[in-house]
Design an enzyme around this catalytic site. Sequence first.
Site, PDB file in Angstrom:
ATOM      1  N   PHE A 137       0.851  -1.187   0.000  1.00 17.46           N
ATOM      2  CA  PHE A 137       0.000   0.000   0.000  1.00 17.46           C
ATOM      3  C   PHE A 137       0.888   1.240   0.000  1.00 17.46           C
ATOM      4  CE2 PHE A 137      -2.363   3.510   1.847  1.00 17.46           C
ATOM      5  CZ  PHE A 137      -3.475   3.505   1.024  1.00 17.46           C
ATOM      6  N   ASP A 222       9.218   2.570   1.954  1.00 17.61           N
ATOM      7  CA  ASP A 222       8.040   3.296   2.428  1.00 17.61           C
ATOM      8  C   ASP A 222       7.890   2.996   3.924  1.00 17.61           C
ATOM      9  OD1 ASP A 222       5.493   4.049   3.213  1.00 17.61           O
ATOM     10  OD2 ASP A 222       4.534   3.428   1.342  1.00 17.61           O
ATOM     11  N   LYS A 251       2.675   9.379   8.526  1.00 20.30           N
ATOM     12  CA  LYS A 251       1.803   9.105   9.675  1.00 20.30           C
ATOM     13  C   LYS A 251       2.227   9.709  11.028  1.00 20.30           C
ATOM     14  CE  LYS A 251      -1.118   5.526   7.910  1.00 20.30           C
ATOM     15  NZ  LYS A 251      -0.758   5.091   6.548  1.00 20.30           N
TER      16      LYS A 251
HETATM   17  C1  LIG Z   1      -0.943   5.400   5.134  1.00 23.70           C
HETATM   18  C2  LIG Z   1       0.095   4.933   4.170  1.00 23.70           C
HETATM   19  C3  LIG Z   1       0.348   5.609   2.969  1.00 23.70           C
HETATM   20  C4  LIG Z   1      -0.494   6.774   2.498  1.00 23.70           C
HETATM   21  O1  LIG Z   1      -0.441   7.868   3.334  1.00 23.70           O
HETATM   22  P1  LIG Z   1      -1.564   9.041   3.171  1.00 23.70           P
HETATM   23  O2  LIG Z   1      -1.117  10.059   4.153  1.00 23.70           O
HETATM   24  O3  LIG Z   1      -2.869   8.416   3.489  1.00 23.70           O
HETATM   25  O4  LIG Z   1      -1.485   9.520   1.775  1.00 23.70           O
HETATM   26  C5  LIG Z   1       1.364   5.149   2.163  1.00 23.70           C
HETATM   27  N1  LIG Z   1       2.112   4.091   2.511  1.00 23.70           N
HETATM   28  C6  LIG Z   1       1.903   3.418   3.664  1.00 23.70           C
HETATM   29  C7  LIG Z   1       2.771   2.258   4.007  1.00 23.70           C
HETATM   30  C8  LIG Z   1       0.879   3.798   4.514  1.00 23.70           C
HETATM   31  O5  LIG Z   1       0.648   3.098   5.637  1.00 23.70           O
END
Ligand SMILES: *Cc1c(COP(=O)(O)O)cnc(C)c1O
Length: 395
Positions: A137, A222, A251
Amino acid sequence: MTSNTIDRADRFMFETYKRFPITLVKGDGCRVWDENGKEYIDFVGGIAVCALGHSSPIVSKALYQQSKKLVHVSNLFYTQPQTELAQILVENSFADRVFFCNSGAEANEAAIKLARRYSKEKFGSGRHSIITMHNSFHGRTMATLSATGQEKIRVGFDPFLEGFRYVPFNDLGNLGSAIDGSVCAVMLEPIQGEGGVVLPDPDYLKGVREICREHDILFILDEIQVGMGRTGRLFAYQHFGITPDIMTLAKALGNGLPIGAMLAIEELADAFGPGSHATTFGGTPLITAGALAVVKSLVNEGWTEKARDMGAYFKNQLINLQQKHSIIKDVRGLGLMLGLSLDREGAGIVSTCMERGFLINCVQERVLRFVPPLIIGKEEIDLLINCLDEIFKEI
Ligand SMILES: *Cc1c(COP(=O)(O)O)cnc(C)c1O
């Protein structure tokens, strides 16, 4: 006393979210309250965001003080909090350079753009593909959706951005065979979050690092969900004896303030020179002052170590539960990012927990995910464990 917030929300907003039928009005530490005064212990933490808890006085104070000095001036000018935040991130990571933005998706957009531009400048055209993982994701914008290896999230939004291919996580053979002369980067979450709290096999990340080095391609991590202390290290890569070339954060970086960051090694600095990439709101003095206070607290007040210890305690309690209940198939995770994999769907359990005063979350239908504030204590963990024990007994 119930207001009509929910009815009005469903009338006036796109119903893009499947929400729980409660309206939260207040938070303090690891607890939140709904409009009827019902109290919940929060093991969702705004989805791994509120590391220092709700209504953190550290954040409130930094925001209040900065709001009286300077809120926004644009990135045409230098500002102090932005610079200080960049410095503390660089001094505590592999990275040499930082770009600030407003969200996780934007941080990943920046990473994708940087990888492509660097590769084009170094190797010329045609080397623009990025390999990502099944069940990954990376966000909801068109580029990050194109990078996300989950069909259900992508339905209806094609055509996607060109140049993404997907391989299974924890599979070095497949990754190796997917690489050809068109690939500029590999991008992955060191621990998959939305994918179901999936840990890398021992030496998998070392293997990916080696493959990237061999083919002279960039390794992008990420760490939007796992970074900022949650796993018991400030960044998850620090567990695995590797460093990436690019890392994205969001986050917990602002404890709820909208901020993302893309960090990279010096070699990539020239590819993002003046005029190459920009954002109006990214890195404003107000938001970076808040995030600076958050990072200072995470680094200097031992929250990362506490996440490691409390996570170990929590995981052990979950393993004890597993021994009592065959409904639990697997307990996994690192630090305060934990998953309980069930032999059935978890939505009903999430609802029952909520009725009994605990907020938890379910991913991939069958995995209960726990990503509480890092300030969570044994007492709160024990209360949740008791609640889950009761629910599993009743099933
Ligand atoms: C939450 C998340 C995103 C996206 O972040 P947003 O602030 O919602 O755009 C991308 N990568 C990972 C691993 C995430 O947990």
